[in-house]
Design a protein around this motif. Sequence first.
Motif, PDB file in Angstrom:
ATOM      1  N   ASN A   1       0.854  -1.194   0.000  1.00 41.49           N
ATOM      2  CA  ASN A   1       0.000   0.000   0.000  1.00 41.49           C
ATOM      3  C   ASN A   1       0.887   1.241   0.000  1.00 41.49           C
ATOM      4  O   ASN A   1       2.062   1.174   0.350  1.00 41.49           O
ATOM      5  CB  ASN A   1      -0.961  -0.002   1.194  1.00 41.49           C
ATOM      6  N   GLU A   2       0.308   2.353  -0.426  1.00 47.32           N
ATOM      7  CA  GLU A   2       1.088   3.577  -0.619  1.00 47.32           C
ATOM      8  C   GLU A   2       1.757   4.080   0.651  1.00 47.32           C
ATOM      9  O   GLU A   2       2.945   4.410   0.649  1.00 47.32           O
ATOM     10  CB  GLU A   2       0.188   4.670  -1.209  1.00 47.32           C
TER      11      GLU A   2
ATOM     12  N   ASP B   1       5.843   4.108   0.910  1.00 51.14           N
ATOM     13  CA  ASP B   1       6.578   5.371   1.010  1.00 51.14           C
ATOM     14  C   ASP B   1       7.396   5.432   2.293  1.00 51.14           C
ATOM     15  O   ASP B   1       8.554   5.848   2.289  1.00 51.14           O
ATOM     16  CB  ASP B   1       5.617   6.558   0.926  1.00 51.14           C
TER      17      ASP B   1
ATOM     18  N   TRP C   1       5.860   4.506  -3.782  1.00 54.67           N
ATOM     19  CA  TRP C   1       4.665   3.945  -4.415  1.00 54.67           C
ATOM     20  C   TRP C   1       4.451   4.533  -5.811  1.00 54.67           C
ATOM     21  O   TRP C   1       4.033   3.841  -6.739  1.00 54.67           O
ATOM     22  CB  TRP C   1       3.456   4.224  -3.520  1.00 54.67           C
ATOM     23  N   ALA C   2       4.762   5.815  -5.959  1.00 58.50           N
ATOM     24  CA  ALA C   2       4.553   6.506  -7.234  1.00 58.50           C
ATOM     25  C   ALA C   2       5.593   6.141  -8.290  1.00 58.50           C
ATOM     26  O   ALA C   2       5.454   6.503  -9.450  1.00 58.50           O
ATOM     27  CB  ALA C   2       4.546   8.015  -7.013  1.00 58.50           C
TER      28      ALA C   2
END
Length: 156
Positions: A37-38, A42, A82-83
Amino acid sequence: MSKQAAVEAFWQAYLASLPAGSERPAEPYEIGYFADNEQDADELGELVRAGIKTATCGSLWWYEAENEAPPKVGDLFLVTNWAGDPLCIVETTEVQVRPFNEVDAQFAYDEGEGDRSLAYWRRVHVAFFTRELAEIGREPSESMPLVCERFRKVFP
Protein backbone atom coordinates in the motif's frame (compact mmCIF):
# COMPACT_ATOMS: atom_id res chain seq x y z
CA MET A 1 10.53 13.31 -17.34
CA SER A 2 8.62 10.03 -17.19
CA LYS A 3 9.00 7.70 -14.20
CA GLN A 4 10.75 5.16 -16.42
CA ALA A 5 13.19 7.80 -17.66
CA ALA A 6 13.81 8.97 -14.07
CA VAL A 7 14.57 5.41 -12.97
CA GLU A 8 16.92 4.88 -15.90
CA ALA A 9 18.69 8.19 -15.18
CA PHE A 10 19.05 7.15 -11.52
CA TRP A 11 20.54 3.80 -12.58
CA GLN A 12 22.97 5.53 -14.94
CA ALA A 13 24.02 7.88 -12.12
CA TYR A 14 24.72 4.82 -9.97
CA LEU A 15 26.85 3.25 -12.72
CA ALA A 16 28.72 6.55 -13.16
CA SER A 17 29.43 6.61 -9.40
CA LEU A 18 31.30 3.29 -9.51
CA PRO A 19 35.09 3.59 -9.32
CA ALA A 20 36.89 3.56 -12.65
CA GLY A 21 37.79 0.03 -13.68
CA SER A 22 35.33 -1.58 -11.27
CA GLU A 23 33.15 -4.42 -12.45
CA ARG A 24 29.77 -3.31 -13.75
CA PRO A 25 26.68 -5.23 -12.66
CA ALA A 26 26.15 -8.05 -15.16
CA GLU A 27 22.52 -8.86 -14.47
CA PRO A 28 19.50 -6.61 -14.79
CA TYR A 29 18.38 -5.00 -11.58
CA GLU A 30 14.95 -5.23 -9.98
CA ILE A 31 12.80 -2.13 -9.53
CA GLY A 32 10.06 -1.73 -6.97
CA TYR A 33 8.84 -0.76 -3.56
CA PHE A 34 8.29 -2.49 -0.23
CA ALA A 35 4.78 -3.30 1.10
CA ASP A 36 1.37 -3.51 -0.51
CA ASN A 37 0.00 0.00 0.00
CA GLU A 38 1.09 3.58 -0.62
CA GLN A 39 1.58 4.71 2.98
CA ASP A 40 3.75 1.73 3.95
CA ALA A 41 5.65 1.71 0.65
CA ASP A 42 6.58 5.37 1.01
CA GLU A 43 7.50 5.00 4.69
CA LEU A 44 9.60 1.87 4.16
CA GLY A 45 11.35 3.39 1.15
CA GLU A 46 12.39 6.36 3.26
CA LEU A 47 13.64 4.03 6.02
CA VAL A 48 15.81 2.24 3.45
CA ARG A 49 17.07 5.52 2.01
CA ALA A 50 17.96 6.70 5.54
CA GLY A 51 19.89 3.47 6.20
CA ILE A 52 17.54 2.40 9.00
CA LYS A 53 15.84 -0.50 7.21
CA THR A 54 18.50 -3.06 6.21
CA ALA A 55 16.39 -6.21 6.08
CA THR A 56 13.11 -7.48 4.68
CA CYS A 57 11.28 -10.75 4.24
CA GLY A 58 8.75 -12.39 1.99
CA SER A 59 6.78 -15.59 2.01
CA LEU A 60 8.47 -18.47 0.23
CA TRP A 61 4.94 -19.67 -0.63
CA TRP A 62 4.33 -16.42 -2.50
CA TYR A 63 7.56 -16.75 -4.49
CA GLU A 64 6.58 -20.31 -5.41
CA ALA A 65 3.00 -19.38 -6.36
CA GLU A 66 4.22 -16.48 -8.51
CA ASN A 67 6.94 -18.65 -10.06
CA GLU A 68 9.41 -15.96 -9.04
CA ALA A 69 12.96 -16.62 -7.86
CA PRO A 70 13.73 -15.39 -4.33
CA PRO A 71 16.51 -12.81 -3.98
CA LYS A 72 20.11 -13.98 -3.90
CA VAL A 73 23.31 -12.48 -2.56
CA GLY A 74 24.58 -9.81 -4.94
CA ASP A 75 21.19 -8.88 -6.38
CA LEU A 76 20.61 -5.16 -6.89
CA PHE A 77 17.24 -3.60 -6.16
CA LEU A 78 16.33 -0.05 -7.15
CA VAL A 79 13.92 1.07 -4.42
CA THR A 80 11.12 3.42 -5.40
CA ASN A 81 8.24 4.97 -3.55
CA TRP A 82 4.66 3.95 -4.42
CA ALA A 83 4.55 6.51 -7.23
CA GLY A 84 7.67 5.02 -8.86
CA ASP A 85 10.15 7.77 -7.97
CA PRO A 86 13.65 6.31 -7.42
CA LEU A 87 14.93 6.55 -3.84
CA CYS A 88 18.07 4.41 -3.59
CA ILE A 89 19.73 1.18 -4.69
CA VAL A 90 20.42 -1.72 -2.35
CA GLU A 91 22.47 -4.90 -2.73
CA THR A 92 21.42 -8.18 -1.14
CA THR A 93 24.08 -9.36 1.32
CA GLU A 94 22.39 -12.38 2.94
CA VAL A 95 19.39 -14.63 2.28
CA GLN A 96 18.06 -17.27 4.66
CA VAL A 97 14.84 -19.23 4.62
CA ARG A 98 13.44 -19.67 8.12
CA PRO A 99 10.05 -20.28 9.71
CA PHE A 100 8.06 -17.25 10.84
CA ASN A 101 8.41 -18.28 14.48
CA GLU A 102 12.22 -18.40 14.19
CA VAL A 103 12.63 -14.79 13.11
CA ASP A 104 14.58 -13.21 15.96
CA ALA A 105 14.63 -9.80 17.61
CA GLN A 106 17.76 -8.71 15.73
CA PHE A 107 16.15 -9.35 12.35
CA ALA A 108 13.01 -7.50 13.45
CA TYR A 109 15.20 -4.59 14.59
CA ASP A 110 17.07 -4.58 11.26
CA GLU A 111 13.77 -4.37 9.38
CA GLY A 112 13.58 -0.90 10.96
CA GLU A 113 9.82 -0.65 11.27
CA GLY A 114 7.71 0.80 14.08
CA ASP A 115 9.44 0.53 17.46
CA ARG A 116 11.77 -2.11 15.92
CA SER A 117 10.63 -4.75 18.44
CA LEU A 118 9.91 -8.39 17.66
CA ALA A 119 6.36 -7.97 18.98
CA TYR A 120 5.71 -5.10 16.56
CA TRP A 121 7.33 -7.03 13.70
CA ARG A 122 5.15 -10.08 14.34
CA ARG A 123 1.95 -8.03 14.53
CA VAL A 124 2.45 -6.12 11.27
CA HIS A 125 3.83 -9.12 9.40
CA VAL A 126 0.92 -11.38 10.36
CA ALA A 127 -1.38 -8.67 8.97
CA PHE A 128 0.69 -8.33 5.79
CA PHE A 129 1.01 -12.07 5.18
CA THR A 130 -2.71 -12.54 5.82
CA ARG A 131 -3.44 -10.13 2.96
CA GLU A 132 -0.71 -11.43 0.65
CA LEU A 133 -1.31 -15.13 1.14
CA ALA A 134 -5.08 -14.78 0.72
CA GLU A 135 -4.33 -13.92 -2.93
CA ILE A 136 -2.80 -17.39 -3.41
CA GLY A 137 -5.26 -19.31 -1.25
CA ARG A 138 -2.98 -19.76 1.78
CA GLU A 139 -3.08 -18.63 5.39
CA PRO A 140 -0.13 -17.56 7.50
CA SER A 141 1.14 -19.91 10.17
CA GLU A 142 3.87 -19.93 12.79
CA SER A 143 5.86 -22.37 10.65
CA MET A 144 5.40 -20.71 7.26
CA PRO A 145 8.75 -20.36 5.48
CA LEU A 146 10.02 -16.82 5.04
CA VAL A 147 12.78 -15.61 2.76
CA CYS A 148 14.72 -13.35 5.12
CA GLU A 149 16.97 -10.94 3.28
CA ARG A 150 19.56 -8.46 4.49
CA PHE A 151 20.85 -5.71 2.24
CA ARG A 152 23.07 -2.66 2.21
CA LYS A 153 22.45 0.64 0.50
CA VAL A 154 24.92 1.19 -2.33
CA PHE A 155 23.51 4.39 -3.89
CA PRO A 156 23.22 7.24 -3.24
